[in-house]
Design an enzyme around this catalytic site. Structure first.
Site, PDB file in Angstrom:
ATOM      1  N   GLY A  25       9.292  10.959   3.968  1.00  0.00           N
ATOM      2  CA  GLY A  25       8.356  10.921   5.095  1.00  0.00           C
ATOM      3  C   GLY A  25       9.072  10.987   6.431  1.00  0.00           C
ATOM      4  O   GLY A  25       8.645  11.698   7.350  1.00  0.00           O
ATOM      5  N   CYS A  26      10.164  10.271   6.541  1.00  0.00           N
ATOM      6  CA  CYS A  26      10.906  10.249   7.809  1.00  0.00           C
ATOM      7  C   CYS A  26      11.553  11.604   8.080  1.00  0.00           C
ATOM      8  O   CYS A  26      11.631  12.028   9.242  1.00  0.00           O
ATOM      9  CB  CYS A  26      11.949   9.134   7.785  1.00  0.00           C
ATOM     10  N   THR A  27      11.988  12.276   7.025  1.00  0.00           N
ATOM     11  CA  THR A  27      12.547  13.619   7.193  1.00  0.00           C
ATOM     12  C   THR A  27      11.467  14.577   7.681  1.00  0.00           C
ATOM     13  O   THR A  27      11.695  15.359   8.604  1.00  0.00           O
ATOM     14  CB  THR A  27      13.177  14.119   5.873  1.00  0.00           C
TER      15      THR A  27
ATOM     16  N   ALA B 220      10.814  13.714  11.384  1.00  0.00           N
ATOM     17  CA  ALA B 220      11.953  14.088  12.232  1.00  0.00           C
ATOM     18  C   ALA B 220      12.055  15.606  12.380  1.00  0.00           C
ATOM     19  O   ALA B 220      12.316  16.110  13.479  1.00  0.00           O
ATOM     20  CB  ALA B 220      13.244  13.518  11.649  1.00  0.00           C
TER      21      ALA B 220
END
Length: 158
Positions: A47-49, A52
């Site tokens: 999710g963070c990838t 970002a």
């Protein structure tokens, strides 16, 4: 746990954190520019990838509209450097290992993770104007589609 919830018009809490290159970045050094600050749970997770990379892909139009972008997580600077290089991220990632800045922004607290209530990062994004005031405070956002919402908020997409 933080009970802070920032509202539009609030003064954005000052911070001074190390980036992926171990250089100090201060919110005050960005005064005069609009800044999008996003808090994310952990570098190199799916999710963070997604989030970002969405910011990376929108960076040029955001910068053209006068916005800088910085991401903040609890990861150490070495992991942030690896994340930035792996995904060709072109903005600063800042390390807040003791989550003090997360607390100041209300981006740390209780959340449910796989059915259990835990303390952790509340994925949140703040739009800060050139005077250091919060324009928008978005809490508990979803990684997917979130940057498109920010683009609309700042007037990039009608």
């Amino acid at each position: 746990m933080s009970d802070v919830k920032l509202e539009p018009g609030d003064t954005a809490p000052a911070f001074s954190l190390r980036n992926q290159d171990d250089q100090l970045v201060e919110l005050s050094s960005l005064r005069g520019r609009n800044v999008i600050v996003f808090f994310y749970p952990a570098a190199m997770t799916p999710g963070c990838t997604t989030e970002a990379c969405d910011f990376r892909d929108s960076l040029a139009p955001l910068q053209s509209a006068g916005y800088e972008v910085v991401g903040i997580s609890r990861d150490d600077t070495a992991k942030l450097r690896e994340f930035r290089e792996r995904d060709a991220l072109t903005y600063d990632l800042l390390s807040d290992p003791d989550h003090a800045v997360h607390d100041a922004y209300g981006a740390w607290g209780e959340k449910t993770n796989y059915g259990k209530v835990v303390q952790g990062v509340l994925r949140s994004t703040f739009v800060i104007d050139g005077d250091g005031r919060v324009s928008d405070a978005l809490y508990n956002v979803k990684a997917t589609g979130h940057v498109a919402r920010i683009r609309k908020l700042v007037g990039l997409d009608a």
